[in-house]
Motif scaffolding. Structure first.
Motif, PDB file in Angstrom:
ATOM      1  N   GLU A  88      -4.953  33.599  -2.884  1.00 32.41           N
ATOM      2  CA  GLU A  88      -3.816  34.002  -3.571  1.00 32.41           C
ATOM      3  C   GLU A  88      -2.630  33.986  -2.979  1.00 32.41           C
ATOM      4  O   GLU A  88      -1.221  33.672  -3.321  1.00 32.41           O
ATOM      5  CB  GLU A  88      -4.125  35.766  -3.708  1.00 32.41           C
ATOM      6  CG  GLU A  88      -5.439  35.952  -4.397  1.00 32.41           C
ATOM      7  CD  GLU A  88      -5.232  36.052  -5.902  1.00 32.41           C
ATOM      8  OE1 GLU A  88      -4.231  35.787  -6.375  1.00 32.41           O
ATOM      9  OE2 GLU A  88      -6.321  35.924  -6.412  1.00 32.41           O
ATOM     10  N   VAL A  89      -2.590  34.053  -1.586  1.00 33.36           N
ATOM     11  CA  VAL A  89      -1.355  33.690  -0.715  1.00 33.36           C
ATOM     12  C   VAL A  89      -0.839  32.323  -0.848  1.00 33.36           C
ATOM     13  O   VAL A  89       0.234  32.147  -1.226  1.00 33.36           O
ATOM     14  CB  VAL A  89      -1.689  33.739   0.864  1.00 33.36           C
ATOM     15  CG1 VAL A  89      -0.520  33.105   1.625  1.00 33.36           C
ATOM     16  CG2 VAL A  89      -2.197  35.235   1.068  1.00 33.36           C
ATOM     17  N   VAL A  90      -1.607  31.257  -0.936  1.00 36.53           N
ATOM     18  CA  VAL A  90      -1.136  29.950  -1.212  1.00 36.53           C
ATOM     19  C   VAL A  90      -0.687  29.931  -2.866  1.00 36.53           C
ATOM     20  O   VAL A  90       0.245  29.371  -3.223  1.00 36.53           O
ATOM     21  CB  VAL A  90      -2.482  28.741  -1.302  1.00 36.53           C
ATOM     22  CG1 VAL A  90      -2.051  27.663  -1.922  1.00 36.53           C
ATOM     23  CG2 VAL A  90      -3.003  28.747   0.094  1.00 36.53           C
ATOM     24  N   GLY A  91      -1.402  30.453  -3.634  1.00 35.00           N
ATOM     25  CA  GLY A  91      -0.994  30.426  -5.150  1.00 35.00           C
ATOM     26  C   GLY A  91       0.509  31.205  -5.141  1.00 35.00           C
ATOM     27  O   GLY A  91       1.189  30.764  -6.070  1.00 35.00           O
ATOM     28  N   VAL A  92       0.530  32.418  -4.616  1.00 34.95           N
ATOM     29  CA  VAL A  92       1.868  33.095  -4.738  1.00 34.95           C
ATOM     30  C   VAL A  92       3.215  32.223  -4.400  1.00 34.95           C
ATOM     31  O   VAL A  92       4.129  32.256  -4.755  1.00 34.95           O
ATOM     32  CB  VAL A  92       1.871  34.673  -4.287  1.00 34.95           C
ATOM     33  CG1 VAL A  92       3.178  35.179  -4.018  1.00 34.95           C
ATOM     34  CG2 VAL A  92       1.035  35.543  -4.825  1.00 34.95           C
ATOM     35  N   HIS A  93       2.765  31.460  -3.067  1.00 35.39           N
ATOM     36  CA  HIS A  93       3.990  31.012  -2.347  1.00 35.39           C
ATOM     37  C   HIS A  93       4.045  29.471  -2.662  1.00 35.39           C
ATOM     38  O   HIS A  93       5.228  29.198  -2.725  1.00 35.39           O
ATOM     39  CB  HIS A  93       3.708  30.995  -0.875  1.00 35.39           C
ATOM     40  CG  HIS A  93       3.755  32.295  -0.056  1.00 35.39           C
ATOM     41  ND1 HIS A  93       5.071  32.982   0.155  1.00 35.39           N
ATOM     42  CD2 HIS A  93       2.976  33.163  -0.149  1.00 35.39           C
ATOM     43  CE1 HIS A  93       4.917  33.853   0.443  1.00 35.39           C
ATOM     44  NE2 HIS A  93       3.832  34.272   0.645  1.00 35.39           N
ATOM     45  N   LEU A  96       0.458  26.430  -6.599  1.00 41.04           N
ATOM     46  CA  LEU A  96      -0.721  25.824  -6.637  1.00 41.04           C
ATOM     47  C   LEU A  96      -1.899  26.872  -6.888  1.00 41.04           C
ATOM     48  O   LEU A  96      -1.842  27.953  -6.837  1.00 41.04           O
ATOM     49  CB  LEU A  96      -0.929  24.972  -5.214  1.00 41.04           C
ATOM     50  CG  LEU A  96       0.134  24.039  -4.757  1.00 41.04           C
ATOM     51  CD1 LEU A  96      -0.268  23.407  -3.682  1.00 41.04           C
ATOM     52  CD2 LEU A  96       0.355  22.824  -5.984  1.00 41.04           C
ATOM     53  N   LEU A  97      -2.882  26.025  -7.342  1.00 46.33           N
ATOM     54  CA  LEU A  97      -4.307  26.939  -7.796  1.00 46.33           C
ATOM     55  C   LEU A  97      -4.317  27.465  -8.873  1.00 46.33           C
ATOM     56  O   LEU A  97      -5.147  27.316  -9.962  1.00 46.33           O
ATOM     57  CB  LEU A  97      -4.608  27.860  -6.596  1.00 46.33           C
ATOM     58  CG  LEU A  97      -4.798  26.989  -5.069  1.00 46.33           C
ATOM     59  CD1 LEU A  97      -5.312  28.171  -4.171  1.00 46.33           C
ATOM     60  CD2 LEU A  97      -5.888  26.029  -5.236  1.00 46.33           C
ATOM     61  N   PHE A  98      -3.186  28.453  -9.045  1.00 50.92           N
ATOM     62  CA  PHE A  98      -3.338  29.405 -10.283  1.00 50.92           C
ATOM     63  C   PHE A  98      -2.052  28.950 -11.179  1.00 50.92           C
ATOM     64  O   PHE A  98      -2.055  29.412 -12.347  1.00 50.92           O
ATOM     65  CB  PHE A  98      -3.576  30.873 -10.004  1.00 50.92           C
ATOM     66  CG  PHE A  98      -4.501  30.963  -8.946  1.00 50.92           C
ATOM     67  CD1 PHE A  98      -6.037  30.768  -9.518  1.00 50.92           C
ATOM     68  CD2 PHE A  98      -4.306  31.576  -7.734  1.00 50.92           C
ATOM     69  CE1 PHE A  98      -7.066  30.953  -8.372  1.00 50.92           C
ATOM     70  CE2 PHE A  98      -5.513  31.647  -6.855  1.00 50.92           C
ATOM     71  CZ  PHE A  98      -6.835  31.313  -7.155  1.00 50.92           C
ATOM     72  N   GLY A  99      -1.031  28.999 -10.767  1.00 52.12           N
ATOM     73  CA  GLY A  99       0.241  28.827 -11.340  1.00 52.12           C
ATOM     74  C   GLY A  99       1.314  29.835 -10.597  1.00 52.12           C
ATOM     75  O   GLY A  99       1.185  30.220  -9.474  1.00 52.12           O
ATOM     76  N   ASN A 100       2.307  30.146 -11.373  1.00 53.37           N
ATOM     77  CA  ASN A 100       3.522  30.704 -10.699  1.00 53.37           C
ATOM     78  C   ASN A 100       3.528  32.286 -11.050  1.00 53.37           C
ATOM     79  O   ASN A 100       3.762  32.539 -12.025  1.00 53.37           O
ATOM     80  CB  ASN A 100       5.072  30.009 -11.151  1.00 53.37           C
ATOM     81  CG  ASN A 100       5.068  28.731 -10.700  1.00 53.37           C
ATOM     82  OD1 ASN A 100       5.127  28.411  -9.605  1.00 53.37           O
ATOM     83  ND2 ASN A 100       5.302  27.823 -11.676  1.00 53.37           N
ATOM     84  N   TYR A 101       3.312  33.145 -10.103  1.00 53.88           N
ATOM     85  CA  TYR A 101       3.103  34.287 -10.187  1.00 53.88           C
ATOM     86  C   TYR A 101       3.665  35.335  -9.181  1.00 53.88           C
ATOM     87  O   TYR A 101       3.658  34.547  -8.228  1.00 53.88           O
ATOM     88  CB  TYR A 101       1.619  34.788 -10.888  1.00 53.88           C
ATOM     89  CG  TYR A 101       0.642  34.592  -9.538  1.00 53.88           C
ATOM     90  CD1 TYR A 101       0.062  35.554  -8.970  1.00 53.88           C
ATOM     91  CD2 TYR A 101       0.380  33.302  -9.385  1.00 53.88           C
ATOM     92  CE1 TYR A 101      -0.990  35.649  -8.147  1.00 53.88           C
ATOM     93  CE2 TYR A 101      -0.668  33.056  -8.272  1.00 53.88           C
ATOM     94  CZ  TYR A 101      -1.124  34.192  -7.843  1.00 53.88           C
ATOM     95  OH  TYR A 101      -2.038  34.098  -6.724  1.00 53.88           O
ATOM     96  N   ALA A 102       3.880  36.597  -9.123  1.00 51.65           N
ATOM     97  CA  ALA A 102       4.121  37.589  -8.114  1.00 51.65           C
ATOM     98  C   ALA A 102       3.389  38.723  -8.436  1.00 51.65           C
ATOM     99  O   ALA A 102       3.320  39.447  -9.680  1.00 51.65           O
ATOM    100  CB  ALA A 102       5.749  37.450  -8.103  1.00 51.65           C
ATOM    101  N   LYS A 110       0.933  45.053   0.860  1.00 52.51           N
ATOM    102  CA  LYS A 110       1.006  43.551   0.744  1.00 52.51           C
ATOM    103  C   LYS A 110       1.279  43.092   2.318  1.00 52.51           C
ATOM    104  O   LYS A 110       1.731  43.438   3.339  1.00 52.51           O
ATOM    105  CB  LYS A 110       1.892  43.168   0.000  1.00 52.51           C
ATOM    106  CG  LYS A 110       2.243  43.504  -1.613  1.00 52.51           C
ATOM    107  CD  LYS A 110       3.066  42.831  -2.323  1.00 52.51           C
ATOM    108  CE  LYS A 110       3.447  43.515  -3.669  1.00 52.51           C
ATOM    109  NZ  LYS A 110       4.515  43.171  -4.534  1.00 52.51           N
ATOM    110  N   VAL A 111       0.381  41.690   2.455  1.00 54.83           N
ATOM    111  CA  VAL A 111       0.650  40.909   3.513  1.00 54.83           C
ATOM    112  C   VAL A 111       0.945  39.591   2.858  1.00 54.83           C
ATOM    113  O   VAL A 111       0.099  39.261   2.054  1.00 54.83           O
ATOM    114  CB  VAL A 111      -0.305  40.935   4.583  1.00 54.83           C
ATOM    115  CG1 VAL A 111      -0.177  39.842   5.552  1.00 54.83           C
ATOM    116  CG2 VAL A 111      -0.712  42.330   5.013  1.00 54.83           C
ATOM    117  N   TRP A 112       2.019  38.840   3.196  1.00 55.59           N
ATOM    118  CA  TRP A 112       2.493  37.710   2.749  1.00 55.59           C
ATOM    119  C   TRP A 112       2.644  37.787   1.421  1.00 55.59           C
ATOM    120  O   TRP A 112       2.432  36.699   0.462  1.00 55.59           O
ATOM    121  CB  TRP A 112       1.517  36.755   3.053  1.00 55.59           C
ATOM    122  CG  TRP A 112       1.525  36.428   4.688  1.00 55.59           C
ATOM    123  CD1 TRP A 112       2.556  36.332   5.711  1.00 55.59           C
ATOM    124  CD2 TRP A 112       0.187  36.243   5.364  1.00 55.59           C
ATOM    125  NE1 TRP A 112       1.855  36.247   6.893  1.00 55.59           N
ATOM    126  CE2 TRP A 112       0.608  36.156   6.941  1.00 55.59           C
ATOM    127  CE3 TRP A 112      -1.112  36.037   5.277  1.00 55.59           C
ATOM    128  CZ2 TRP A 112      -0.399  35.932   7.913  1.00 55.59           C
ATOM    129  CZ3 TRP A 112      -1.891  35.815   6.254  1.00 55.59           C
ATOM    130  CH2 TRP A 112      -1.579  35.715   7.307  1.00 55.59           C
TER     131      TRP A 112
END
Length: 224
Positions: A88-93, A96-102, A110-112
């Motif tokens: 999820e950290v990789v995804g949010v920043h 990649l993996l899932f798409g663009n979300y926050a 939260k952390v990162w």
């Protein structure tokens, strides 16, 4: 055996049959209260803030029924939770993996930019869907694929609910297909781990937790 110790064992055995119904009752009541609050309350924000408590309570009850807390299980739990969180950290920043979300504020600290409870949520989902798939008399790889598919099914219901209740938001409010593809791949890999590791896989509460979660989010999904 001393009489006092014998009496304690007898009492524990007498009331053990009530543990599962009691746990189910608590889960159902808590989720029904949450549904009422999120669908009919004039103060929905207060019920949204209870989401972390709901997740923690569900996990406490779920893993209270786990047996054999050995190193293998603890390693499994840590690996799944950390891998889920870091994905999820990789995804949010990166997108990649899932798409663009926050992530929004409803899931707690939260952390990162990722709620700490997300790792626990990944563990709960892999563990519960793994138990369901494990009951089938099919090869382990098929069990892993079924478990992953059950996770994607639940995520399909959660995604629009998440945007409405500030769990997380997608860029342009569009849920990309890459999200479900990413979930399927990562969940499949974690389910292979579940199927091949030697942990206790007869938690009687696990299937019920998944079904309750499924019905909870299905009801919210149908009322969006």
């Amino acid at each position: 055996m001393p009489e006092t110790a014998q009496n304690i064992l007898t009492a524990n055995h007498k009331y053990s049959k009530y543990k599962l119904p009691a746990a189910l009752a608590v889960l159902v009541i808590f989720h029904c209260v949450g549904l009422w609050g999120m669908l009919f309350s004039s103060d929905v924000a207060s019920f949204q803030k209870l989401t972390p408590l709901n997740l923690i309570l569900t996990n406490v009850l779920l893993f209270a029924f786990h047996r054999n807390w050995n190193f293998t299980f603890i390693l499994f739990a840590v690996v799944v939770a950390v891998v889920g969180f870091m994905a999820e950290v990789v995804g949010v920043h990166t997108g990649l993996l899932f798409g663009n979300y926050a992530y929004g504020a409803s899931l707690g600290t939260k952390v990162w930019e990722v709620p700490l409870l997300i790792g626990l949520n990944w563990l709960m989902l892999v563990y519960t869907t793994g138990h369901i798939a494990n009951q089938l008399k099919v090869p382990k790889l098929i069990k892993a694929l079924i478990g992953a598919a059950l996770m994607v099914l639940l995520d399909f219901l959660i995604e629009p609910v998440a945007m409405k209740y500030d769990f997380w938001d997608w860029k342009d409010a569009v849920i990309p297909a890459s999200n479900f593809a990413g979930w399927l791949v990562l969940a499949f890999l974690l389910h292979i781990y579940f199927q091949t590791t030697a942990i206790f896989k007869k938690n009687v509460l696990a299937p019920a937790v998944y079904v309750i979660q499924l019905l909870f989010f299905l009801t919210l999904y149908l009322n969006i």
